[in-house]
Design an enzyme around this catalytic site. Structure first.
Site, PDB file in Angstrom:
ATOM      1  N   CYS A  36      51.346  40.989  45.173  1.00 33.87           N
ATOM      2  CA  CYS A  36      50.398  39.991  45.269  1.00 33.87           C
ATOM      3  C   CYS A  36      50.089  39.798  46.545  1.00 33.87           C
ATOM      4  O   CYS A  36      50.657  39.769  47.397  1.00 33.87           O
ATOM      5  CB  CYS A  36      50.951  38.664  44.401  1.00 33.87           C
ATOM      6  SG  CYS A  36      49.619  37.341  44.644  1.00 33.87           S
ATOM      7  N   CYS A  52      54.649  38.207  47.260  1.00 29.46           N
ATOM      8  CA  CYS A  52      53.417  37.777  47.689  1.00 29.46           C
ATOM      9  C   CYS A  52      53.189  37.729  48.842  1.00 29.46           C
ATOM     10  O   CYS A  52      54.224  37.220  49.460  1.00 29.46           O
ATOM     11  CB  CYS A  52      53.203  36.212  46.926  1.00 29.46           C
ATOM     12  SG  CYS A  52      51.309  36.039  47.221  1.00 29.46           S
ATOM     13  N   CYS A  65      45.756  34.877  40.192  1.00 23.69           N
ATOM     14  CA  CYS A  65      46.649  33.741  40.586  1.00 23.69           C
ATOM     15  C   CYS A  65      45.924  32.574  41.015  1.00 23.69           C
ATOM     16  O   CYS A  65      45.404  32.761  42.018  1.00 23.69           O
ATOM     17  CB  CYS A  65      47.775  34.291  41.208  1.00 23.69           C
ATOM     18  SG  CYS A  65      49.009  32.948  41.873  1.00 23.69           S
ATOM     19  N   CYS A  82      47.075  21.805  55.391  1.00 25.75           N
ATOM     20  CA  CYS A  82      47.468  23.054  55.897  1.00 25.75           C
ATOM     21  C   CYS A  82      48.164  23.088  57.133  1.00 25.75           C
ATOM     22  O   CYS A  82      47.201  23.114  58.270  1.00 25.75           O
ATOM     23  CB  CYS A  82      46.844  24.074  55.614  1.00 25.75           C
ATOM     24  SG  CYS A  82      47.335  25.816  56.167  1.00 25.75           S
ATOM     25  N   CYS A 125      44.529  29.510  61.995  1.00 29.11           N
ATOM     26  CA  CYS A 125      43.410  30.056  60.991  1.00 29.11           C
ATOM     27  C   CYS A 125      42.291  28.993  61.372  1.00 29.11           C
ATOM     28  O   CYS A 125      42.372  27.912  61.666  1.00 29.11           O
ATOM     29  CB  CYS A 125      43.987  29.353  59.365  1.00 29.11           C
ATOM     30  SG  CYS A 125      42.731  29.821  58.117  1.00 29.11           S
ATOM     31  N   CYS A 173      41.654  23.263  56.013  1.00 23.40           N
ATOM     32  CA  CYS A 173      42.056  22.612  54.855  1.00 23.40           C
ATOM     33  C   CYS A 173      43.094  21.652  55.324  1.00 23.40           C
ATOM     34  O   CYS A 173      44.021  21.719  56.045  1.00 23.40           O
ATOM     35  CB  CYS A 173      42.894  23.630  53.925  1.00 23.40           C
ATOM     36  SG  CYS A 173      42.226  25.211  53.654  1.00 23.40           S
ATOM     37  N   ARG A 192      53.391  28.165  37.509  1.00 24.45           N
ATOM     38  CA  ARG A 192      54.526  28.196  38.556  1.00 24.45           C
ATOM     39  C   ARG A 192      54.829  26.932  39.457  1.00 24.45           C
ATOM     40  O   ARG A 192      53.687  26.309  39.508  1.00 24.45           O
ATOM     41  CB  ARG A 192      54.035  29.458  39.588  1.00 24.45           C
ATOM     42  CG  ARG A 192      55.006  29.701  40.793  1.00 24.45           C
ATOM     43  CD  ARG A 192      54.659  30.646  41.478  1.00 24.45           C
ATOM     44  NE  ARG A 192      54.607  31.987  40.536  1.00 24.45           N
ATOM     45  CZ  ARG A 192      53.234  32.674  40.643  1.00 24.45           C
ATOM     46  NH1 ARG A 192      52.362  32.250  41.429  1.00 24.45           N
ATOM     47  NH2 ARG A 192      53.330  33.576  39.716  1.00 24.45           N
TER      48      ARG A 192
HETATM   49  S1  SF4 Z   1      45.196  26.974  53.297  1.00 21.61           S
HETATM   50 FE1  SF4 Z   1      45.848  27.092  55.465  1.00 21.61          FE
HETATM   51  S2  SF4 Z   1      45.853  29.146  55.828  1.00 21.61           S
HETATM   52 FE2  SF4 Z   1      44.586  29.084  54.007  1.00 21.61          FE
HETATM   53  S3  SF4 Z   1      42.783  29.088  54.472  1.00 21.61           S
HETATM   54 FE3  SF4 Z   1      43.178  26.829  54.447  1.00 21.61          FE
HETATM   55  S4  SF4 Z   1      43.860  26.560  56.414  1.00 21.61           S
HETATM   56 FE4  SF4 Z   1      43.794  28.755  56.505  1.00 21.61          FE
END
Ligand code: SF4
Length: 324
Positions: A128, A96, A188, A59, A52, A56, A260
């Site tokens: 979802c 989901c 959600c 993540c 990705c 984040c 949740r």
């Molecule tokens: S949470 Fe992870 S997968 Fe989702 S946008 Fe952020 S970096 Fe990408």
């Protein structure tokens, strides 16, 4: 009474109330607005993992962090639908599908996801998706394919957001939620605690959710699972009482929402999960993995349900109630 004009002071007062009082109040609201004794069981499948472009900080799927996540392209229709079938047989009523994308692009991968939505919907599961940012037209296409809900978390309070994610803004996030809502898809939306945020940030997140014109249909409350290689590796483990406080406050503010108990459940004892259920949580994720991190075993959950006298919530319950 359902209200969406909560002031920040009211939210703060509830959040900071003595824990026993808070739990009692949340349990009372829960009994008034929700069927007690039942918990929604959802399965979350990562249909496209890793790589990705976003940053984040929590993540493991962000391409820029070296986390050892096994990246894979979009799964096939057959793999996804057969996984959904197994999830249904194991008691899940919501399925989901998550893709590690910044935003949805109008390409062949989106066409495939549309087919997956149709296929899973045909199994009688609430479908979802969590695919990143979405335009109104894309939301409409998902709705027409039978999408029931769209997950898009706000993660934390607006003031803390830039410390966690710099590749998109809080406003971007809210826009996607609006697009989802305009298409008539259930929202959600929740957050994660343990990101180095203050109580004020948590209160602001809850306030943002609870003052939307329509409360989210479901509110996932996650505890950070600190993964090696991410900037938040080594973060302090979230105390269960903090989860309880967050869940109870969410329940009081948004009585009709499915609250949740999400990431972090794998590290909780059954007793700790009971505290969360008593505080108003009425939904869990089932299945051995939550996207890329471990989750309790399906059989352990079945044993827990039996011990506590809980049963899985049926799918499309709201529609059934409206039809009767
Ligand atoms: S949470 Fe992870 S997968 Fe989702 S946008 Fe952020 S970096 Fe990408």
């Amino acid at each position: 009474m359902i209200k969406n004009n909560w002031t920040i002071e009211e939210v703060s007062e509830i959040y900071h109330s003595p824990l026993m009082e808070l739990m009692y109040r949340a349990a009372t609201v829960h009994h008034q607005h929700q069927a007690t004794g039942e918990v929604q069981v959802c399965t979350l499948l990562s249909v496209k993992t890793g790589g990705c472009p976003e940053d984040c900080a929590y993540c493991p799927q962000a391409a820029r962090y070296n986390t050892g996540v096994d990246a894979h392209k979009l799964m096939s229709y057959e793999e996804v639908v057969s996984t959904a079938l197994v999830a249904k047989e194991n008691g899940s009523t919501r399925f989901c599908m998550g893709a590690a994308w910044r935003n949805v692009k109008d390409n062949s991968d989106f066409d495939k996801v549309i087919d997956m939505v149709k296929g899973v919907n045909a199994l009688g599961l609430e479908v979802c998706c969590t695919l990143g940012m979405l335009t109104e037209q894309q939301a409409q296409r998902l709705k027409e394919a039978g999408l029931y809900a769209y997950n898009h978390n706000l993660d934390t309070g607006e003031a803390h957001y830039d410390n966690i994610i710099t590749t998109r803004t809080y406003k971007d996030r809210l826009e996607t939620l609006d697009n989802v809502e305009k298409a008539g898809i259930s929202v959600c939306c929740g957050g994660i605690i343990g990101l180095g945020e203050t109580d004020a940030d948590r209160i602001k997140l809850l306030h943002t959710l609870a003052t939307r014109e329509k409360h989210p249909e479901s509110v996932p409350v996650n505890a950070l699972v600190a993964v090696e290689g991410t900037p938040l590796a080594g973060s302090q483990k979230v105390d269960v009482w903090e989860m309880v406080r967050m869940i109870a406050t969410a329940r009081i503010l948004m009585p009709k929402a499915m609250v949740r108990l999400s990431a972090g459940r794998n590290e909780m004892s059954v007793e700790q999960q009971v505290l969360c259920f008593m505080a108003g949580a009425n939904s869990i994720f089932a299945g051995e993995k939550l996207l890329t991190t471990p989750n309790p075993d399906v059989n352990e959950d079945k044993a827990m349900f039996e011990k506590l006298g809980l049963k899985p919530r049926e799918s499309f319950k709201v529609e059934h109630a409206l039809a009767n």
